[in-house]
Design a protein around this motif. Sequence first.
Motif, PDB file in Angstrom:
ATOM      1  N   ARG A   1       0.854  -1.191   0.000  1.00  0.00           N
ATOM      2  CA  ARG A   1       0.000   0.000   0.000  1.00  0.00           C
ATOM      3  C   ARG A   1       0.894   1.247   0.000  1.00  0.00           C
ATOM      4  NH1 ARG A   1      -4.429   0.122   4.448  1.00  0.00           N
ATOM      5  NH2 ARG A   1      -5.534  -1.148   2.894  1.00  0.00           N
ATOM      6  N   GLN A   2       0.662   2.138  -0.952  1.00  0.00           N
ATOM      7  CA  GLN A   2       1.456   3.355  -1.061  1.00  0.00           C
ATOM      8  C   GLN A   2       0.539   4.553  -1.319  1.00  0.00           C
ATOM      9  OE1 GLN A   2       4.792   2.945  -3.800  1.00  0.00           O
ATOM     10  NE2 GLN A   2       4.998   0.765  -3.332  1.00  0.00           N
ATOM     11  N   ARG A   3       1.097   5.740  -1.217  1.00  0.00           N
ATOM     12  CA  ARG A   3       0.357   6.974  -1.476  1.00  0.00           C
ATOM     13  C   ARG A   3       1.178   7.858  -2.407  1.00  0.00           C
ATOM     14  NH1 ARG A   3       0.624   8.069   4.948  1.00  0.00           N
ATOM     15  NH2 ARG A   3       2.878   8.312   5.178  1.00  0.00           N
ATOM     16  N   LEU A   4       0.472   8.642  -3.196  1.00  0.00           N
ATOM     17  CA  LEU A   4       1.101   9.431  -4.258  1.00  0.00           C
ATOM     18  C   LEU A   4       0.658  10.879  -4.161  1.00  0.00           C
ATOM     19  CD1 LEU A   4       2.635   9.679  -7.019  1.00  0.00           C
ATOM     20  CD2 LEU A   4       0.492   9.000  -8.114  1.00  0.00           C
ATOM     21  N   ASP A   5       1.617  11.786  -4.338  1.00  0.00           N
ATOM     22  CA  ASP A   5       1.294  13.213  -4.342  1.00  0.00           C
ATOM     23  C   ASP A   5       2.443  13.963  -5.007  1.00  0.00           C
ATOM     24  OD1 ASP A   5      -0.214  15.454  -3.922  1.00  0.00           O
ATOM     25  OD2 ASP A   5       0.417  15.766  -1.848  1.00  0.00           O
ATOM     26  N   SER A   6       2.179  15.211  -5.372  1.00  0.00           N
ATOM     27  CA  SER A   6       3.212  16.068  -5.956  1.00  0.00           C
ATOM     28  C   SER A   6       3.512  17.210  -5.008  1.00  0.00           C
ATOM     29  CB  SER A   6       2.754  16.618  -7.311  1.00  0.00           C
ATOM     30  OG  SER A   6       1.630  17.472  -7.144  1.00  0.00           O
ATOM     31  N   THR A   7       4.713  17.732  -5.087  1.00  0.00           N
ATOM     32  CA  THR A   7       5.097  18.895  -4.290  1.00  0.00           C
ATOM     33  C   THR A   7       5.820  19.894  -5.178  1.00  0.00           C
ATOM     34  OG1 THR A   7       6.284  19.598  -2.282  1.00  0.00           O
ATOM     35  CG2 THR A   7       7.289  17.827  -3.572  1.00  0.00           C
ATOM     36  N   HIS A   8       5.514  21.175  -4.971  1.00  0.00           N
ATOM     37  CA  HIS A   8       6.054  22.239  -5.814  1.00  0.00           C
ATOM     38  C   HIS A   8       7.344  22.773  -5.200  1.00  0.00           C
ATOM     39  CE1 HIS A   8       5.560  25.366  -8.901  1.00  0.00           C
ATOM     40  NE2 HIS A   8       6.088  26.183  -8.021  1.00  0.00           N
ATOM     41  N   LEU A   9       8.281  23.192  -6.056  1.00  0.00           N
ATOM     42  CA  LEU A   9       9.539  23.760  -5.567  1.00  0.00           C
ATOM     43  C   LEU A   9      10.072  24.766  -6.578  1.00  0.00           C
ATOM     44  CD1 LEU A   9      12.047  21.986  -7.218  1.00  0.00           C
ATOM     45  CD2 LEU A   9      10.844  20.243  -5.921  1.00  0.00           C
ATOM     46  N   PHE A  10      11.016  25.566  -6.116  1.00  0.00           N
ATOM     47  CA  PHE A  10      11.575  26.639  -6.924  1.00  0.00           C
ATOM     48  C   PHE A  10      13.058  26.381  -7.173  1.00  0.00           C
ATOM     49  CE2 PHE A  10       8.048  28.423  -4.568  1.00  0.00           C
ATOM     50  CZ  PHE A  10       7.343  29.101  -5.542  1.00  0.00           C
ATOM     51  N   SER A  11      13.519  26.766  -8.334  1.00  0.00           N
ATOM     52  CA  SER A  11      14.950  26.767  -8.605  1.00  0.00           C
ATOM     53  C   SER A  11      15.528  28.116  -8.165  1.00  0.00           C
ATOM     54  CB  SER A  11      15.214  26.528 -10.091  1.00  0.00           C
ATOM     55  OG  SER A  11      14.668  27.579 -10.869  1.00  0.00           O
ATOM     56  N   ASP A  12      16.818  28.288  -8.377  1.00  0.00           N
ATOM     57  CA  ASP A  12      17.489  29.515  -7.935  1.00  0.00           C
ATOM     58  C   ASP A  12      17.262  30.637  -8.955  1.00  0.00           C
ATOM     59  OD1 ASP A  12      19.047  31.245  -6.481  1.00  0.00           O
ATOM     60  OD2 ASP A  12      20.926  30.546  -7.354  1.00  0.00           O
ATOM     61  N   MET A  13      16.038  31.122  -9.011  1.00  0.00           N
ATOM     62  CA  MET A  13      15.697  32.180  -9.969  1.00  0.00           C
ATOM     63  C   MET A  13      14.682  33.126  -9.342  1.00  0.00           C
ATOM     64  SD  MET A  13      13.008  30.464 -12.641  1.00  0.00           S
ATOM     65  CE  MET A  13      11.302  30.208 -12.135  1.00  0.00           C
ATOM     66  N   ALA A  14      14.647  34.343  -9.864  1.00  0.00           N
ATOM     67  CA  ALA A  14      13.672  35.336  -9.410  1.00  0.00           C
ATOM     68  C   ALA A  14      12.327  35.077 -10.082  1.00  0.00           C
ATOM     69  CB  ALA A  14      14.161  36.743  -9.725  1.00  0.00           C
ATOM     70  N   VAL A  15      11.264  35.525  -9.445  1.00  0.00           N
ATOM     71  CA  VAL A  15       9.918  35.387  -9.993  1.00  0.00           C
ATOM     72  C   VAL A  15       9.516  36.718 -10.627  1.00  0.00           C
ATOM     73  CG1 VAL A  15       7.495  34.898  -9.464  1.00  0.00           C
ATOM     74  CG2 VAL A  15       9.313  33.655  -8.266  1.00  0.00           C
ATOM     75  N   PHE A  16       9.216  36.694 -11.910  1.00  0.00           N
ATOM     76  CA  PHE A  16       8.895  37.898 -12.665  1.00  0.00           C
ATOM     77  C   PHE A  16       7.439  37.896 -13.087  1.00  0.00           C
ATOM     78  CE2 PHE A  16      13.515  37.992 -14.391  1.00  0.00           C
ATOM     79  CZ  PHE A  16      13.940  38.604 -13.216  1.00  0.00           C
TER      80      PHE A  16
END
Length: 529
Positions: free
Chosen positions: A98-113
């Motif tokens: 039995r397993q569970r699945l999900d996604s997680t968001h992350l940022f690289s080393d960049m500015a947000v424009f």
Amino acid sequence: LGRHFDPKVGCHTKELYGMAGTILLKEFFDLSIARTFERYLTDAAWQYALNVNPMEASLSRATVERYLKLFAEDALAAEVFHRITGALIEALELDVSRQRLDSTHLFSDMAVFGRTKLMGVTLKRFLVQLKRHHPDAYDVLPEALRRRYGPSVGKWFGDVEGSRSTLRQQVAEDLFALMTRFGDDERFNRRSTFKTLCTVFYQQCEVTKDKVEVKKKTGGDVIQNPSDTDATYDGHKGPGYQAQISETCTDENEVQLVTSVIAQTACESDADAVEPVCEELKQSELLPEEMLADTLYGSDENVQASAEDGMELISPVSGKAPDDKVMTIGDFEVDDATEEVKTCPAGHTPIRSEHDPDTGKTRTEMPPDVCGCCPDKERCPVKQTRNGCHFEHTSKQRRLDQRRRNEKTEAFRQTYRRRSGIESTNSGIKRRTGMARLRVRSKKSVFHAIILKIAGWNIFQAARSDRMRQHVAQQMGKQAPTDRNAEVPHPIDRFLRLFSAFTRLENTLRIRHKARSHHIGDHRLPCAA
């Protein structure tokens, strides 16, 4: 790693087991390159784990960069992850059914424009390169254009009058002017900054009747920062990347480990992640019997495809459920093999019920005299027309209705409640390994960092297990003492040393946590560490 070096010709390389371990530790502890070789040279725990003689330890920034590049280009992080995970699951005797699945968001080393600043920064990067390599071409540009993008980014557009849309239109026209001016000259159109400029323009703008117009919507698969052209956009979480993570969730397991990780750009849909996750789990022979996932993963297509692989995908059905007072196809008795209706909810047999395999629809016709006097005709999906009483349904509608009914049962609630535990796993990985914002940019480097951080997380989780501690003690008893000056120690001894370092870290963090948790009245004692 060894295939990149000749076994006889050339200078001696660093010991490859030690360098592979160094790269893993660097990513898990979220260290810069400078801090990595500092820990390698001065930290006794690292030297013990990597079998480094403190009196002979030497490492340079160029060496770390070289091995990081080799790891990223050859996608060695995935191989490291699967080897570590397979060994730990076997040693801990984990139940992976039995397993569970999900996604997680992350940022690289960049500015947000924003969109305007994105176009402006892309334009300025090209102008800087143009001024450096072709000053004569830069000097003949209109003075207003050079003055507009000459200062630093923080001082842009200060003298621009008008609304934000007017400013954005001006930047778009500047992009188009540079594309038109330098697009046919090979001295300029082969440069990476010019190619990025063209890409950003066509993603953000369009030309209609020789007039530049900014698109109202661009979608998610567009450049977010010219410094990291691989990063894309998610409408809910923003720009960056994401990781699809599956984890064991059986109650009998002493600890839970991540069984697969697939790094992606942010624009990729969770609905499309089930198939690659299943494929990776099959290759590593860790495919579960049940996979718990949230609504986005639970499309009917994914459920059917998972069932063909021998895995049951447990997920809520998306969309609004019908009113409980309204009858659905689930209230009818249907033949599972032919998809033909046998009886209606009132127990009446239809005149005919035929399934069309080409369209996937089943058309059912009921007796008009029966339906006309039925007390449930207001709630029934059968429609009365001049041509009779009939209704249509598909196999998909019937399956979704059955799943919605199953969601209301207590058995489903008890099973599905375990899915929420992966949220704490995502949070813990980000907190312990710095995965929320990485130190690198570009797809190869970002994917490399994500996978190695989660590999380190699995080792860290295993270090919490009493079973693993006993296993290590038994293995250490079987191993003969290793000469610390030996050129290539045994791989098992290498792992035991690395595990010992993680165990010490886990004990240290546990002591710090206890120190922070002590209270005197309303005041918290400071942690000495």
